[in-house]
Design an enzyme around this catalytic site. Sequence first.
Site, PDB file in Angstrom:
ATOM      1  CB  SER A  43      -0.926   0.009   1.220  1.00  0.00           C
ATOM      2  OG  SER A  43      -0.180  -0.154   2.421  1.00  0.00           O
ATOM      3  CD  GLU A 179      -7.686  -5.246   1.440  1.00  0.00           C
ATOM      4  OE1 GLU A 179      -6.594  -5.862   1.396  1.00  0.00           O
ATOM      5  OE2 GLU A 179      -7.819  -4.073   1.039  1.00  0.00           O
TER       6      GLU A 179
HETATM    7  O1  KIV Z   1      -0.472  -3.444   1.501  1.00  0.00           O
HETATM    8  C1  KIV Z   1      -1.156  -3.361   2.529  1.00  0.00           C
HETATM    9  O2  KIV Z   1      -1.148  -2.360   3.246  1.00  0.00           O
HETATM   10  C2  KIV Z   1      -2.007  -4.487   2.872  1.00  0.00           C
HETATM   11  C3  KIV Z   1      -3.054  -4.260   3.913  1.00  0.00           C
HETATM   12  C4  KIV Z   1      -4.182  -3.535   3.279  1.00  0.00           C
HETATM   13  C5  KIV Z   1      -3.498  -5.511   4.554  1.00  0.00           C
HETATM   14  O3  KIV Z   1      -1.878  -5.534   2.314  1.00  0.00           O
END
Ligand code: KIV
Length: 262
Positions: A43, A179
């Site tokens: 993310s 998720e």
């Molecule tokens: O990349 C990320 O932050 C994640 C979370 C949303 C679980 O995979």
Amino acid sequence: MTLHRLAAMRAAGEKIAMLTCYDASFARLLDDAGVDVLLIGDSLGMTLQGRDSTLPVTLDEMAYHVQCVARGNRFAWIVGDLPFASYHTGTEQALLSAAALMRAGAHMVKLEGGGWTVPVVRHLVERGIPVCAHLGLTPQSVHALGGYRIQGRDEDGAERLLREARELAEAGAAMLVVELIPSALGERLAQSLPIPVIGIGAGPGCTGQVLVLHDMLGVTRGRLPRFVRNFMQGSDGIEAAIRAYVTAVKDGSFPDPAQHGY
Ligand code: KIV
């Protein structure tokens, strides 16, 4: 924090508090505030790099941020995300990619998807690399999934997710992130699997919770998913907001199924 301690927390019914983290300063702050697991999520493509998906994030970029977090951390368990296409061509590629994150300071790697990932998980686990699986809305497949949509809503979808989760746990995955799925399915997964199930938009019945740091601190602009709560509201600073998150996860008051659930 260790894998054994995380398993003991699950067995004792103690909720696991996890947050994304991308640098040393926040690692120290989150660790001091009692966050159990720091996830260097891909993310960071959105939160740090301003991109509109996780797809462009590279393995080198992930390793850099894992190193930063590892330097700031003292006690928390560190999970590094394997980015898009860094484990897709086969078990050997996955091993080399996972090794890069482990050398950078990760204690565990996370990868997305079920079915085709089962041999990859088994290969890594047999070679001493703890693996966290990720099912439900898997952002690296956002285009194939048709957008950021709720997964496992109908009976077929729910059964498939339960089957894939079981297979991943049997292959040795020691943790599962789920998720954007219905709360009832999150609870079913947590009750039927022998490993911690960490939810993000998966209801209060999961073993633990994870949020993206920038979302829960109110830094992210634009429309946020309903599962996000801004913990800066009612807190007098960042550390207080993180502590409020840890408390709310541990006492079960976050997520509130009526406000944050599906
Ligand atoms: O990349 C990320 O932050 C994640 C979370 C949303 C679980 O995979």
